[in-house]
Design a protein around this motif. Structure first.
Motif, mmCIF file in Angstrom:
data_model
loop_
_atom_site.group_PDB
_atom_site.id
_atom_site.type_symbol
_atom_site.label_atom_id
_atom_site.label_comp_id
_atom_site.label_asym_id
_atom_site.label_seq_id
_atom_site.Cartn_x
_atom_site.Cartn_y
_atom_site.Cartn_z
ATOM 1 N N TYR A 68 39.430 56.645 77.411
ATOM 2 C CA TYR A 68 38.654 55.420 77.635
ATOM 3 C C TYR A 68 37.242 55.552 77.075
ATOM 4 C CZ TYR A 68 36.486 51.424 79.910
ATOM 5 O OH TYR A 68 35.810 50.247 80.150
ATOM 6 N N LEU B 194 43.260 56.653 83.093
ATOM 7 C CA LEU B 194 44.336 57.539 82.667
ATOM 8 C C LEU B 194 45.375 56.797 81.842
ATOM 9 C CD1 LEU B 194 44.825 59.677 85.903
ATOM 10 C CD2 LEU B 194 43.776 60.398 83.742
ATOM 11 N N TRP B 195 45.651 55.533 82.213
ATOM 12 C CA TRP B 195 46.609 54.741 81.441
ATOM 13 C C TRP B 195 46.097 54.493 80.035
ATOM 14 C CZ3 TRP B 195 46.217 49.766 79.332
ATOM 15 C CH2 TRP B 195 47.427 49.237 78.839
ATOM 16 N N GLY C 51 44.024 56.388 78.394
ATOM 17 C CA GLY C 51 44.127 57.650 77.675
ATOM 18 C C GLY C 51 45.535 57.908 77.181
ATOM 19 N N HIS C 52 46.527 57.580 78.019
ATOM 20 C CA HIS C 52 47.923 57.743 77.609
ATOM 21 C C HIS C 52 48.284 56.777 76.484
ATOM 22 C CE1 HIS C 52 52.248 58.382 77.895
ATOM 23 N NE2 HIS C 52 52.399 57.071 78.018
ATOM 24 N N ARG C 53 47.836 55.534 76.596
ATOM 25 C CA ARG C 53 48.185 54.529 75.596
ATOM 26 C C ARG C 53 47.572 54.855 74.244
ATOM 27 N NH1 ARG C 53 49.664 48.781 75.702
ATOM 28 N NH2 ARG C 53 48.928 47.803 73.776
ATOM 29 N N THR C 54 46.344 55.349 74.257
ATOM 30 C CA THR C 54 45.673 55.665 72.992
ATOM 31 C C THR C 54 46.057 57.038 72.459
ATOM 32 O OG1 THR C 54 43.746 56.561 74.181
ATOM 33 C CG2 THR C 54 43.690 54.220 73.582
ATOM 34 N N GLY C 55 46.705 57.853 73.304
ATOM 35 C CA GLY C 55 47.080 59.187 72.876
ATOM 36 C C GLY C 55 45.910 60.146 72.778
ATOM 37 N N LYS C 56 44.813 59.806 73.446
ATOM 38 C CA LYS C 56 43.609 60.639 73.339
ATOM 39 C C LYS C 56 43.282 61.386 74.625
ATOM 40 C CE LYS C 56 41.591 57.827 69.673
ATOM 41 N NZ LYS C 56 40.421 57.030 69.220
ATOM 42 N N GLY C 57 44.245 61.469 75.523
ATOM 43 C CA GLY C 57 44.049 62.269 76.714
ATOM 44 C C GLY C 57 43.341 61.545 77.830
ATOM 45 N N PRO C 58 43.055 62.253 78.914
ATOM 46 C CA PRO C 58 42.509 61.622 80.122
ATOM 47 C C PRO C 58 41.208 60.873 79.904
ATOM 48 C CG PRO C 58 43.241 63.864 80.568
ATOM 49 C CD PRO C 58 43.288 63.685 79.089
#
Length: 393
Positions: free
Chosen positions: A261, A248-249, A251-258
């Motif tokens: 990864y 989840l982190w 996904g948040h960092r890349t801005g691509k959602g849950p």
């Protein structure tokens, strides 16, 4: 639960730490001897080729990515000419965190700390494998299981600054905690395993499977007025937090959602396709005579893995071990890339070694020692040859 699991459930849990260590000591000494032979062989082979064995163990391939994360944090990526993006977000954080801690509290470099972590973790993994096998099959078979894990052809990876040994240690002790009813410990270790490798979800799944079957089978109250169900629930809640939290982190960092990864893994051309790409890779080996030999070896190897798993099922291996092993094997074999990595990705699937360990334990000591020594020598030579050649991709 299976018949074997039911039988083992009645056994007393391990004695105190010192007693458990004394019980496992012969197996751990044997493991250390096998690994020392492998490292000595690697050192001699590398010196003959004017290479540094220590560099091969600590500063090549994935080791470089881990140490870079430890030193600089996440954010590094390599853009390849074909458009692929190799991001360090693909590498889970527990090993880099330990490398950073080791470098902070000792004079060691990040790479040195990673090597030390792997050495310590490999011994912890060997002890955990012994504990699980001892609980299910007895001491002699457990010792054989540890030695078989040590002499695997790619066993040298256990001494590299990679995450396989750390993950196997956490997974083995989490499974042992499950088998002995220590739910909070099992969940905590599963969460840490989930911070080590993506396959940590296999450990969480084993905890969940055990919790569900135990809940169905046993609803009795616990000691001290605390129902075992409360500890069981807490363990199952903790188990997936490591892997889920990191995914989840990312996904948040890349801005691509849950599921961001998965995009990171796609940049490495790595994903899950049910084994289609691997099947095509194996089939492609049969197009030439030298390659056909490799194709036969790969086919036999996969068939052996399936057979060992089915033997475990037929012999009533406890459900948590079957769930864990099955998921580790499926995730390793059905990944769509890095076919040369599959043997080392299967290193954590140690319960597959329990059926042959039981067979080896039935031999006379002299005969079983001869078998282990012969295989250990072959493994040491292969490991030295492998690391001085293509090595882990």
């Amino acid at each position: 639960m299976t018949d074997l699991a039911t039988r083992t459930a009645g056994r007393s849990v391990a004695p105190g730490l010192s007693g458990a260590l004394r019980r496992a000591a012969p197996a751990l000494l044997g493991y250390a001897a096998v690994r020392a032979l492998g490292l000595l062989t690697l050192a001699l082979w590398s010196a003959a080729r004017d290479k540094s064995a220590y560099t091969l163990l600590t500063a090549r391939w994935d080791s470089l990515w881990y140490t870079r994360v430890a030193e600089q944090g996440y954010g590094y990526e390599v853009r390849l000419p074909d458009g692929d993006v190799h991001s360090d977000l693909a590498f889970f954080p527990l090993l880099p965190w330990l490398e950073r801690l080791g470098a902070a509290v000792t004079p060691l470099s990040y790479a040195d700390a990673g090597f030390v972590v792997s050495l310590v973790a490999s011994l912890a993994a060997a002890w955990g494998i012994f504990a699980v096998a001892d609980h299910v099959y007895g001491r002699r078979a457990a010792g054989c299981a540890v030695l078989l894990w040590a002499v695997l052809p790619v066993g040298v990876v256990q001494s590299m600054a990679y995450s396989e040994s750390l993950f196997t240690a956490l997974a083995a002790w989490s499974l042992y905690a499950v088998l002995t009813g220590r739910w909070v410990t099992a969940g905590t270790l599963a969460a840490l395993a989930g911070l080590t490798r993506p396959v940590g979800l296999a450990v969480a799944a084993a905890v969940w499977a055990a919790a569900i079957t135990t809940w169905v089978r046993d609803r009795n109250g616990g000691e001290g007025g605390v129902p075992p169900g409360a500890r069981r629930v807490l363990g199952t809640v903790l188990a997936p937090l490591g892997a889920a939290g990191y995914v989840l982190w990312v996904g948040h960092r890349t801005g691509k959602g849950p599921l961001g990864y998965l995009d990171v893994q796609a940049g490495w051309r790595n994903g899950f396709d049910g084994g289609v790409a691997f099947a095509r890779f194996v089939a492609g080996r049969f197009t030439s005579f030298p390659g056909a030999l490799a194709g036969v070896a790969l086919t036999v190897g996969v068939a052996l893995l399936v057979w060992l798993y089915l033997v475990g099922v037929r012999r009533g291996q406890p459900l948590p071990l079957l769930v864990y092993t099955g998921l580790v094997a499926v995730l390793a074999l059905c990944a769509s890339s890095y076919f040369g990595s599959k043997p080392r990705l299967l290193l954590p699937a140690f319960p597959l070694l329990f059926p042959p360990a039981v067979g080896l334990a039935r031999l006379r000591t002299a005969r079983s020692a001869l078998v282990v020594c012969g295989v250990a020598a072959a493994s040491a030579v292969y490991g030295a040859f492998w690391l001085n050649g293509s090595g882990p991709p």
